[in-house]
Motif scaffolding. Sequence first.
Motif, PDB file in Angstrom:
ATOM      1  N   MET A   1       0.836  -1.181   0.000  1.00 33.96           N
ATOM      2  CA  MET A   1       0.000   0.000   0.000  1.00 33.96           C
ATOM      3  C   MET A   1       0.876   1.237   0.000  1.00 33.96           C
ATOM      4  SD  MET A   1      -2.888   0.928   2.746  1.00 33.96           S
ATOM      5  CE  MET A   1      -3.748   2.442   2.668  1.00 33.96           C
ATOM      6  N   ARG A   2       0.562   2.179  -0.835  1.00 33.75           N
ATOM      7  CA  ARG A   2       1.341   3.396  -0.934  1.00 33.75           C
ATOM      8  C   ARG A   2       0.878   4.402   0.095  1.00 33.75           C
ATOM      9  NH1 ARG A   2       1.902   4.864  -7.151  1.00 33.75           N
ATOM     10  NH2 ARG A   2       4.037   5.282  -6.680  1.00 33.75           N
ATOM     11  N   ASP A  41       4.403  10.063   1.212  1.00 34.21           N
ATOM     12  CA  ASP A  41       4.989   9.590   2.465  1.00 34.21           C
ATOM     13  C   ASP A  41       4.853   8.067   2.522  1.00 34.21           C
ATOM     14  OD1 ASP A  41       5.764   8.975   5.032  1.00 34.21           O
ATOM     15  OD2 ASP A  41       4.509  10.487   5.993  1.00 34.21           O
ATOM     16  N   ASP A  42       5.966   7.367   2.386  1.00 33.53           N
ATOM     17  CA  ASP A  42       5.990   5.910   2.405  1.00 33.53           C
ATOM     18  C   ASP A  42       6.454   5.360   3.755  1.00 33.53           C
ATOM     19  OD1 ASP A  42       5.155   5.602  -0.238  1.00 33.53           O
ATOM     20  OD2 ASP A  42       7.203   5.651  -1.024  1.00 33.53           O
ATOM     21  N   SER A  43       6.541   6.193   4.759  1.00 35.09           N
ATOM     22  CA  SER A  43       7.111   5.787   6.054  1.00 35.09           C
ATOM     23  C   SER A  43       6.399   4.596   6.670  1.00 35.09           C
ATOM     24  CB  SER A  43       7.079   6.963   7.027  1.00 35.09           C
ATOM     25  OG  SER A  43       7.780   8.062   6.485  1.00 35.09           O
ATOM     26  N   SER A  44       5.089   4.547   6.545  1.00 36.65           N
ATOM     27  CA  SER A  44       4.335   3.451   7.174  1.00 36.65           C
ATOM     28  C   SER A  44       4.683   2.098   6.565  1.00 36.65           C
ATOM     29  CB  SER A  44       2.834   3.700   7.069  1.00 36.65           C
ATOM     30  OG  SER A  44       2.430   3.722   5.713  1.00 36.65           O
ATOM     31  N   ARG A  45       5.146   2.084   5.335  1.00 38.41           N
ATOM     32  CA  ARG A  45       5.536   0.834   4.673  1.00 38.41           C
ATOM     33  C   ARG A  45       6.874   0.307   5.175  1.00 38.41           C
ATOM     34  NH1 ARG A  45       6.844   1.708  -0.491  1.00 38.41           N
ATOM     35  NH2 ARG A  45       6.808  -0.492  -0.875  1.00 38.41           N
ATOM     36  N   HIS A  46       7.567   1.125   5.952  1.00 42.47           N
ATOM     37  CA  HIS A  46       8.922   0.756   6.367  1.00 42.47           C
ATOM     38  C   HIS A  46       9.025   0.503   7.864  1.00 42.47           C
ATOM     39  CE1 HIS A  46      10.615   1.434   2.397  1.00 42.47           C
ATOM     40  NE2 HIS A  46       9.709   2.388   2.303  1.00 42.47           N
ATOM     41  N   LEU A  92      14.695   8.718   0.153  1.00 44.45           N
ATOM     42  CA  LEU A  92      13.971   9.557  -0.798  1.00 44.45           C
ATOM     43  C   LEU A  92      14.041   8.936  -2.179  1.00 44.45           C
ATOM     44  CD1 LEU A  92      12.521  12.308  -1.295  1.00 44.45           C
ATOM     45  CD2 LEU A  92      14.766  13.243  -1.846  1.00 44.45           C
ATOM     46  N   GLN A  93      12.876   8.603  -2.733  1.00 44.99           N
ATOM     47  CA  GLN A  93      12.788   8.124  -4.113  1.00 44.99           C
ATOM     48  C   GLN A  93      12.456   9.341  -4.969  1.00 44.99           C
ATOM     49  OE1 GLN A  93       9.360   5.816  -5.112  1.00 44.99           O
ATOM     50  NE2 GLN A  93      10.155   5.240  -7.113  1.00 44.99           N
ATOM     51  N   PRO A 112       9.428   1.555  -4.513  1.00 44.99           N
ATOM     52  CA  PRO A 112      10.195   0.318  -4.372  1.00 44.99           C
ATOM     53  C   PRO A 112       9.746  -0.445  -3.134  1.00 44.99           C
ATOM     54  CG  PRO A 112      11.529   2.204  -3.730  1.00 44.99           C
ATOM     55  CD  PRO A 112      10.234   2.743  -4.274  1.00 44.99           C
ATOM     56  N   PRO A 113       9.893  -1.759  -3.162  1.00 40.53           N
ATOM     57  CA  PRO A 113       9.487  -2.539  -1.990  1.00 40.53           C
ATOM     58  C   PRO A 113      10.427  -2.281  -0.818  1.00 40.53           C
ATOM     59  CG  PRO A 113      10.630  -3.930  -3.553  1.00 40.53           C
ATOM     60  CD  PRO A 113      10.456  -2.588  -4.219  1.00 40.53           C
ATOM     61  N   CYS A 114       9.885  -2.390   0.355  1.00 35.85           N
ATOM     62  CA  CYS A 114      10.704  -2.266   1.557  1.00 35.85           C
ATOM     63  C   CYS A 114      11.414  -3.589   1.772  1.00 35.85           C
ATOM     64  CB  CYS A 114       9.842  -1.924   2.771  1.00 35.85           C
ATOM     65  SG  CYS A 114      10.816  -1.844   4.294  1.00 35.85           S
ATOM     66  N   LEU A 115      12.721  -3.538   1.898  1.00 36.18           N
ATOM     67  CA  LEU A 115      13.491  -4.756   2.111  1.00 36.18           C
ATOM     68  C   LEU A 115      13.733  -5.010   3.585  1.00 36.18           C
ATOM     69  CD1 LEU A 115      16.063  -4.346  -0.782  1.00 36.18           C
ATOM     70  CD2 LEU A 115      13.952  -5.674  -0.758  1.00 36.18           C
TER      71      LEU A 115
END
Length: 125
Positions: A1-2, A41-46, A92-93, A112-115
Amino acid sequence: MRGPLLAASGRAMGGSGGPLARIIRAKLTAALQPSHLEVRDDSSRHGGPPGAETHFGVLVVSGRFAGLPLLQRHRLVHEALRAELAGPLHALQVTARTPQQWQSDPRVPPAPPCLGGSKRERRRG
């Protein structure tokens, strides 16, 4: 989810964004006068806590990018966000396009996917 997508106008899908998102938007607007700007903001994905504001993606469409190679475009974005990249902004992407490129292909690349983990951790595999 973005994460939520924050438009240059200050309105957002999913909220107005946190303080760092607003700073990113303001600094990129001032430095690059974009015709189109999206801050995600992609912070929640990480795995960060709610409101962490550590991982972002930006799409910047600016005439200032005309004739510049991709590396130089990214440098302009990074220069505008130097203080944030030295502090709270962890990742930052950047997607940096000219207005002509955006007009011919207005698709936003996927985040990008979170690794997971840290650069210092050894990965198994």
